[in-house]
Structure formats: C-alpha cells, structure tokens
Design a protein around this motif. Structure first.
Motif, PDB file in Angstrom:
ATOM      1  N   LEU A  74       8.764  15.247  -8.875  1.00 46.16           N
ATOM      2  CA  LEU A  74       8.646  13.846  -9.293  1.00 46.16           C
ATOM      3  C   LEU A  74       9.884  13.002  -9.001  1.00 46.16           C
ATOM      4  CD1 LEU A  74       6.103  14.922 -10.832  1.00 46.16           C
ATOM      5  CD2 LEU A  74       6.636  13.211 -12.566  1.00 46.16           C
ATOM      6  N   LEU A  75      10.932  13.601  -8.460  1.00 44.09           N
ATOM      7  CA  LEU A  75      12.160  12.845  -8.244  1.00 44.09           C
ATOM      8  C   LEU A  75      11.938  11.605  -7.384  1.00 44.09           C
ATOM      9  CD1 LEU A  75      14.858  15.620  -7.649  1.00 44.09           C
ATOM     10  CD2 LEU A  75      14.361  14.359  -9.756  1.00 44.09           C
ATOM     11  N   ASN A  76      11.160  11.728  -6.326  1.00 47.43           N
ATOM     12  CA  ASN A  76      10.969  10.610  -5.392  1.00 47.43           C
ATOM     13  C   ASN A  76       9.679   9.832  -5.654  1.00 47.43           C
ATOM     14  OD1 ASN A  76       9.796  13.126  -4.343  1.00 47.43           O
ATOM     15  ND2 ASN A  76       9.068  11.849  -2.654  1.00 47.43           N
ATOM     16  N   LEU A  77       9.088  10.016  -6.829  1.00 47.89           N
ATOM     17  CA  LEU A  77       7.854   9.296  -7.155  1.00 47.89           C
ATOM     18  C   LEU A  77       8.106   8.201  -8.182  1.00 47.89           C
ATOM     19  CD1 LEU A  77       5.312  12.275  -7.310  1.00 47.89           C
ATOM     20  CD2 LEU A  77       5.998  10.866  -5.360  1.00 47.89           C
ATOM     21  N   GLY A  78       9.258   7.583  -8.056  1.00 47.36           N
ATOM     22  CA  GLY A  78       9.665   6.512  -8.954  1.00 47.36           C
ATOM     23  C   GLY A  78      11.097   6.705  -9.376  1.00 47.36           C
ATOM     24  N   ALA A  79      12.010   5.849  -8.875  1.00 47.00           N
ATOM     25  CA  ALA A  79      13.432   6.034  -9.174  1.00 47.00           C
ATOM     26  C   ALA A  79      14.209   4.742  -8.932  1.00 47.00           C
ATOM     27  CB  ALA A  79      14.014   7.150  -8.302  1.00 47.00           C
ATOM     28  N   GLY A  80      15.198   4.497  -9.755  1.00 46.45           N
ATOM     29  CA  GLY A  80      16.094   3.359  -9.550  1.00 46.45           C
ATOM     30  C   GLY A  80      15.399   2.022  -9.470  1.00 46.45           C
ATOM     31  N   GLY A  81      14.339   1.843 -10.254  1.00 44.79           N
ATOM     32  CA  GLY A  81      13.609   0.582 -10.247  1.00 44.79           C
ATOM     33  C   GLY A  81      12.583   0.449  -9.140  1.00 44.79           C
ATOM     34  N   LEU A  82      12.383   1.476  -8.343  1.00 49.34           N
ATOM     35  CA  LEU A  82      11.420   1.445  -7.246  1.00 49.34           C
ATOM     36  C   LEU A  82      10.245   2.374  -7.526  1.00 49.34           C
ATOM     37  CD1 LEU A  82      13.842   1.598  -4.180  1.00 49.34           C
ATOM     38  CD2 LEU A  82      12.847  -0.446  -5.239  1.00 49.34           C
ATOM     39  N   SER A  83       9.046   1.936  -7.167  1.00 49.19           N
ATOM     40  CA  SER A  83       7.864   2.781  -7.297  1.00 49.19           C
ATOM     41  C   SER A  83       7.812   3.769  -6.137  1.00 49.19           C
ATOM     42  CB  SER A  83       6.603   1.921  -7.296  1.00 49.19           C
ATOM     43  OG  SER A  83       6.410   1.332  -6.010  1.00 49.19           O
ATOM     44  N   GLU A  84       6.913   4.737  -6.203  1.00 45.06           N
ATOM     45  CA  GLU A  84       6.798   5.705  -5.110  1.00 45.06           C
ATOM     46  C   GLU A  84       6.399   5.009  -3.806  1.00 45.06           C
ATOM     47  OE1 GLU A  84       3.526   8.497  -5.190  1.00 45.06           O
ATOM     48  OE2 GLU A  84       2.573   7.406  -6.841  1.00 45.06           O
ATOM     49  N   ASP A  85       5.559   3.979  -3.878  1.00 43.54           N
ATOM     50  CA  ASP A  85       5.176   3.251  -2.665  1.00 43.54           C
ATOM     51  C   ASP A  85       6.364   2.487  -2.083  1.00 43.54           C
ATOM     52  OD1 ASP A  85       2.572   4.148  -2.763  1.00 43.54           O
ATOM     53  OD2 ASP A  85       1.826   2.389  -3.844  1.00 43.54           O
ATOM     54  N   GLN A  86       7.149   1.870  -2.927  1.00 38.27           N
ATOM     55  CA  GLN A  86       8.316   1.138  -2.447  1.00 38.27           C
ATOM     56  C   GLN A  86       9.339   2.085  -1.809  1.00 38.27           C
ATOM     57  OE1 GLN A  86       9.155  -0.750  -6.259  1.00 38.27           O
ATOM     58  NE2 GLN A  86       8.665  -2.781  -5.418  1.00 38.27           N
ATOM     59  N   ILE A  87       9.500   3.244  -2.391  1.00 37.53           N
ATOM     60  CA  ILE A  87      10.399   4.242  -1.810  1.00 37.53           C
ATOM     61  C   ILE A  87       9.909   4.668  -0.442  1.00 37.53           C
ATOM     62  CG2 ILE A  87      11.178   6.638  -2.041  1.00 37.53           C
ATOM     63  CD1 ILE A  87      11.293   6.158  -5.081  1.00 37.53           C
ATOM     64  N   SER A  88       8.633   4.964  -0.343  1.00 40.40           N
ATOM     65  CA  SER A  88       8.057   5.413   0.924  1.00 40.40           C
ATOM     66  C   SER A  88       8.171   4.348   2.006  1.00 40.40           C
ATOM     67  CB  SER A  88       6.585   5.787   0.710  1.00 40.40           C
ATOM     68  OG  SER A  88       5.983   6.196   1.914  1.00 40.40           O
ATOM     69  N   ILE A  89       7.885   3.093   1.651  1.00 42.01           N
ATOM     70  CA  ILE A  89       7.937   1.995   2.617  1.00 42.01           C
ATOM     71  C   ILE A  89       9.379   1.740   3.071  1.00 42.01           C
ATOM     72  CG2 ILE A  89       7.605  -0.499   2.884  1.00 42.01           C
ATOM     73  CD1 ILE A  89       5.167  -0.215   1.001  1.00 42.01           C
ATOM     74  N   ALA A  90      10.310   1.766   2.129  1.00 42.52           N
ATOM     75  CA  ALA A  90      11.720   1.504   2.470  1.00 42.52           C
ATOM     76  C   ALA A  90      12.272   2.567   3.413  1.00 42.52           C
ATOM     77  CB  ALA A  90      12.552   1.439   1.191  1.00 42.52           C
ATOM     78  N   LEU A  91      11.903   3.819   3.212  1.00 43.30           N
ATOM     79  CA  LEU A  91      12.355   4.883   4.105  1.00 43.30           C
ATOM     80  C   LEU A  91      11.692   4.762   5.473  1.00 43.30           C
ATOM     81  CD1 LEU A  91      12.380   7.922   1.637  1.00 43.30           C
ATOM     82  CD2 LEU A  91      14.370   6.765   2.609  1.00 43.30           C
ATOM     83  N   ALA A  92      10.393   4.473   5.473  1.00 43.95           N
ATOM     84  CA  ALA A  92       9.679   4.332   6.746  1.00 43.95           C
ATOM     85  C   ALA A  92      10.205   3.152   7.549  1.00 43.95           C
ATOM     86  CB  ALA A  92       8.177   4.173   6.482  1.00 43.95           C
ATOM     87  N   ASP A  93      10.671   2.120   6.869  1.00 47.69           N
ATOM     88  CA  ASP A  93      11.185   0.922   7.529  1.00 47.69           C
ATOM     89  C   ASP A  93      12.375   1.217   8.431  1.00 47.69           C
ATOM     90  OD1 ASP A  93      11.456  -2.002   7.909  1.00 47.69           O
ATOM     91  OD2 ASP A  93      13.289  -1.738   6.731  1.00 47.69           O
ATOM     92  N   VAL A  94      13.157   2.234   8.074  1.00 48.15           N
ATOM     93  CA  VAL A  94      14.331   2.589   8.879  1.00 48.15           C
ATOM     94  C   VAL A  94      14.154   3.943   9.570  1.00 48.15           C
ATOM     95  CG1 VAL A  94      15.958   1.196   7.567  1.00 48.15           C
ATOM     96  CG2 VAL A  94      15.456   3.530   6.817  1.00 48.15           C
ATOM     97  N   GLY A  95      12.931   4.458   9.550  1.00 53.55           N
ATOM     98  CA  GLY A  95      12.646   5.710  10.247  1.00 53.55           C
ATOM     99  C   GLY A  95      13.273   6.933   9.605  1.00 53.55           C
ATOM    100  N   ALA A  96      13.589   6.857   8.320  1.00 49.87           N
ATOM    101  CA  ALA A  96      14.207   7.992   7.627  1.00 49.87           C
ATOM    102  C   ALA A  96      13.145   8.960   7.138  1.00 49.87           C
ATOM    103  CB  ALA A  96      15.050   7.500   6.457  1.00 49.87           C
ATOM    104  N   GLN A  97      13.516  10.215   7.066  1.00 49.41           N
ATOM    105  CA  GLN A  97      12.594  11.262   6.618  1.00 49.41           C
ATOM    106  C   GLN A  97      13.160  11.953   5.396  1.00 49.41           C
ATOM    107  OE1 GLN A  97      12.111  13.852   9.990  1.00 49.41           O
ATOM    108  NE2 GLN A  97      10.951  12.357  11.165  1.00 49.41           N
ATOM    109  N   LEU A  98      12.329  12.074   4.380  1.00 48.10           N
ATOM    110  CA  LEU A  98      12.723  12.748   3.145  1.00 48.10           C
ATOM    111  C   LEU A  98      12.052  14.116   3.086  1.00 48.10           C
ATOM    112  CD1 LEU A  98      14.331  12.096   0.493  1.00 48.10           C
ATOM    113  CD2 LEU A  98      12.114  11.530  -0.529  1.00 48.10           C
TER     114      LEU A  98
END
Length: 434
Positions: A74-98
């Motif tokens: 659950l660490l990356n499914l909501g953190a630091g004020g961001l939802s899981e969708d926002q986290i996923s979109i922000a990483l995809a925006d810069v081509g990062a892989q988690l």
C-alpha cells in the motif's frame, strides 16, 4: 588442470577489466543513520535507486500474518497528499518506473528514472512521498484486503502453492520463516488500517533502511538524493530480531489432489547469507541440482529414467537459515519412485561428494556466466541492496570468482555433511496416489 587454470586466468582478466571500467562501490551514512551504497555510472542517462527495509514477512506475528506484505503493497497507493492515480500519472509523465520487493527478510521499493533534471526531480519527489509519507487510505485498505483474500483463495486450489505452504510449515513450524508471505485468509481479514500504520511507523525507519543508488549522478548528488529519501523517516523503530532456526523432525506428507501430476518438494534448513560454508554449498548445489541439464538430479531423474521434465534444487540464504529445497513434478503413478530416486541421489552426494570433473565443469560454468549477472544497472543495484542489507563486504562482488575457484571437492563434501541430513528432510507430495 593446466588448461582449466589458463581458462580461469583469462576469465579473471576479462572480469577485472570489466570491473575496472565500472566505478567502485562507495558507502556512507546519512544524517539520520541510513546506510547508502552507491556506484557512479555515466554510460546511460539513467538513475536506478532501491530503498529496502528490514520489514519482510519475518517481522509478522502469527496473529497478524500478512501485515508486512500489505503494508509494503500500500505504500504507493496514496502518499504525501497524492492518490494512487496521481502517483501513477506523475511517474508516467516523466517515464519513470516504480518497482517493489518483498521477501522473508526484506521489503522495499525501487525507482528507475532519467537522470535529466526535470524528470529526475519529479520522479524523486513522488518516490520520496511514497517512502516517507504513506497514507493508507481506508478505502484502499479495504479494497486491497479483499483482493489479497481473493488471491489466497484462488492460490489455495493450486498444487504448487499447496506444496510450498505445507513444506514451509513443516520446515519452520511456528518460526516467522514459516509464515505465508501474503498471510492467511483469516489474519488478513482481521487486519485494520491502524495495524498497517503501526507497522509502517515502527519498521520503516532511517536506522532500518538501506539505500542503493547507481547511475548518472555524482557523489554529491547521490548524497543529496539519499538525504531527501530518508530525512523525514523516524530515526529509530522497534525491530524484533529473527530467532534461530530449530531443526525439524523428518516427516512426509501425502496430499491428494485432482491434478494429473504429483508435485514433490523436499526441504531442510540450509544456510544464512553470511554462512562460512556459503561458497562450497553454492558450487556443490550447482553440481547436485542447481545446474539445470548438467546436474546430477537431472541426469538421474530425467535423462536416465524420464520421470520428470525438470528437477531442481537451491539454497535460499536469509538472515537465519533459509531452506535447502528440491522440487519436481511427475506422473502420479511414478511419484513414489521419483521420490525414492531423489532421496538416493541426495544421500549419495552427501556421502561421497562430487568428482573433480564435476567440480571443474561447475566452476567453469559459474565463472563464465558471472559477468552476465552484472551486465546492467538493475542487476548491479540488486547486488548493492543485498550487500547493504546483509552487511557483506564491499568487495563481495570482486571476491566472488576467487571464492568459487578456491572451492574443493573435500570442502563441498564436508559442507554438505555438516549442513544437510538426507534422512531429516521434510517432504510433501501434492497429488499423491490415492
């Protein structure tokens, strides 16, 4: 023998040149006490980072089995004020892989990102929030509990899963290594959000973390990254050490199943990561059952008798003794014969050890294939994390080939006789003859 030495010298020369072309491992601690392992590599404009904690399933209790796994998940499914969708979109925006890792000892996350400033800054911001400010939203906790329970119910019908679960219970009993990593249906169902928060706050701490970094940054940049990723973590937590392993009583369990084949697994407490017998057992297992088609088990079980398509053995070293395990599948009517032959091959190997010819072939294969284990940043990152987590020498990679070459047949024989008792194995057959 002279030819073997000549080949080894050539391989060492090649390996040394390859290693010389790569920066050495650098180590330091952050201001909060987090341990950092760094390799500088500007060959590609990439940055790979892993952050691992002493928070694997061995930190669970019997009543809350599955808590460690669900916390990590659950660490990356909501953190630091961001939802899981926002986290996923922000990483995809810069081509990062988690990525993620979870095992009996370790739990952690990894990040791969471009090293250019915009991409790296955005990816690291998200990664930092995930590690240090996980939120465990109640609706996500409920959803993932339901998903985990559904997965456990589905897995519990599969013979390979049944065999693995029973084997670990028989091998480790009530020891945490015997817990199912994902937990049990009733324990997962009973977990509450506060259970996850409590585990996160006590285990995801700066004193309990290893940061590994490799890629297109310098030492100062790497140091700043490590500080950013760990500075908001609690300095200390409560970690219960893993207790020593008790040798189990030998037993064989036969379980009926509708599968067309029998799934056979055998195990015995093997070795820890820092065991002095590590390399004799590593090389010896390659000869016995870890070397694929060139192993004794494959020759006896598949080549000579056609009882199984594949048969294998391995050591899984942990902080304490991980399992030495043998596995194969065969037709139901052949299961008892296949088991008897497997047991005989193991007994003969422990009693007599390998031949010099087998040892030479194993060394050549291990040494010749070793550079392929370090031919990418991702693979090197895995070694950095392992070295850091288990407090291995910084020269572990450098010393690996020399340690393999130094192994003798006598050392292998003595190591197996010290560590493995063929008559003491625990054995499971799922899909046994009714």
């Amino acid at each position: 023998m002279q030819m073997k030495r000549f080949i080894f010298i050539l391989l060492i020369g090649f390996y040394s040149q390859w290693l010389w072309a790569s920066p050495a491992i650098q180590f330091w601690q952050t201001s909060k006490g987090a341990r950092v392992y760094f390799v500088e590599n500007h060959a590609l404009p990439m940055l790979d980072i892993s952050v691992e904690f002493n928070a694997g399933s061995s930190m669970d209790t019997h009543e809350k089995s599955g808590r460690a796994s669900l916390t990590r998940h659950l660490l990356n499914l909501g953190a630091g004020g961001l939802s899981e969708d926002q986290i996923s979109i922000a990483l995809a925006d810069v081509g990062a892989q988690l990525g993620g890792h979870f095992g009996r000892d370790r739990a952690g996350l990894s990040l791969r990102t471009l090293s250019s400033e915009r991409e790296r800054k955005q990816a690291l911001d998200i990664f930092s929030r995930i590690i240090q400010h996980a939120e465990f939203p109640q609706d996500i906790v409920t959803r993932e509990k339901t998903r985990t329970i559904a997965g456990l119910k589905e897995a519990s019908t599969k013979p390979s899963y049944i065999a693995g679960r029973e084997l670990m219970k028989m091998l480790y009993g009530n020891h945490p290594y015997g817990f199912n990593g994902s937990g049990e249906i009733d324990t997962v169902n009973a977990l509450q959000r506060n259970d996850l928060i409590e585990f996160y706050q006590s285990h995801y701490t700066a004193s309990n973390v290893v940061v590994a970094i490799i890629g297109d940054v310098g030492r100062l940049e790497a140091a700043a990254i490590a500080e950013t990723l760990t500075n908001d973590l609690p300095a200390q937590g409560t970690i219960n050490p893993v207790s020593p392993i008790k040798i189990p009583d030998a037993q064989t369990k036969r379980i009926t199943h509708s599968a067309t084949q029998s799934h056979i697994q055998l195990a015995y407490p093997g070795l820890s990561r820092i065991d002095p017998d590590y390399f004799p057992l590593l090389v010896g297992n390659y000869i016995f059952g870890g070397g694929g088609f060139v192993s004794r088990l494959t020759d006896e079980i598949r080549q000579q008798r056609g009882l199984a398509y594949s048969v294998h053995s391995f050591f899984a070293p942990y902080k304490e003794q991980g399992p030495f395990q043998i596995g194969l599948q065969t037709k139901k009517e052949q299961s008892e014969e296949a088991l008897a032959i497997t047991q005989k091959v193991l007994k003969d190997f422990v009693t007599n050890g390998p031949t010099e010819q087998e040892l030479d072939a194993a060394k050549n294969n291990i040494i010749g294939g070793f550079p392929l284990r370090l031919d990418s940043n991702k693979k090197i990152l895995g070694y950095l994390s392992m070295i850091g987590f288990y407090n291995l020498p910084l020269t572990f990679v450098d010393d690996y080939l020399a340690a393999v070459e130094a192994v003798t047949t006598v050392q292998i024989k003595q190591a197996f006789q010290r560590r493995i008792q063929p008559e003491g194995m625990v054995t499971v057959i799922v899909g046994a003859v009714e």
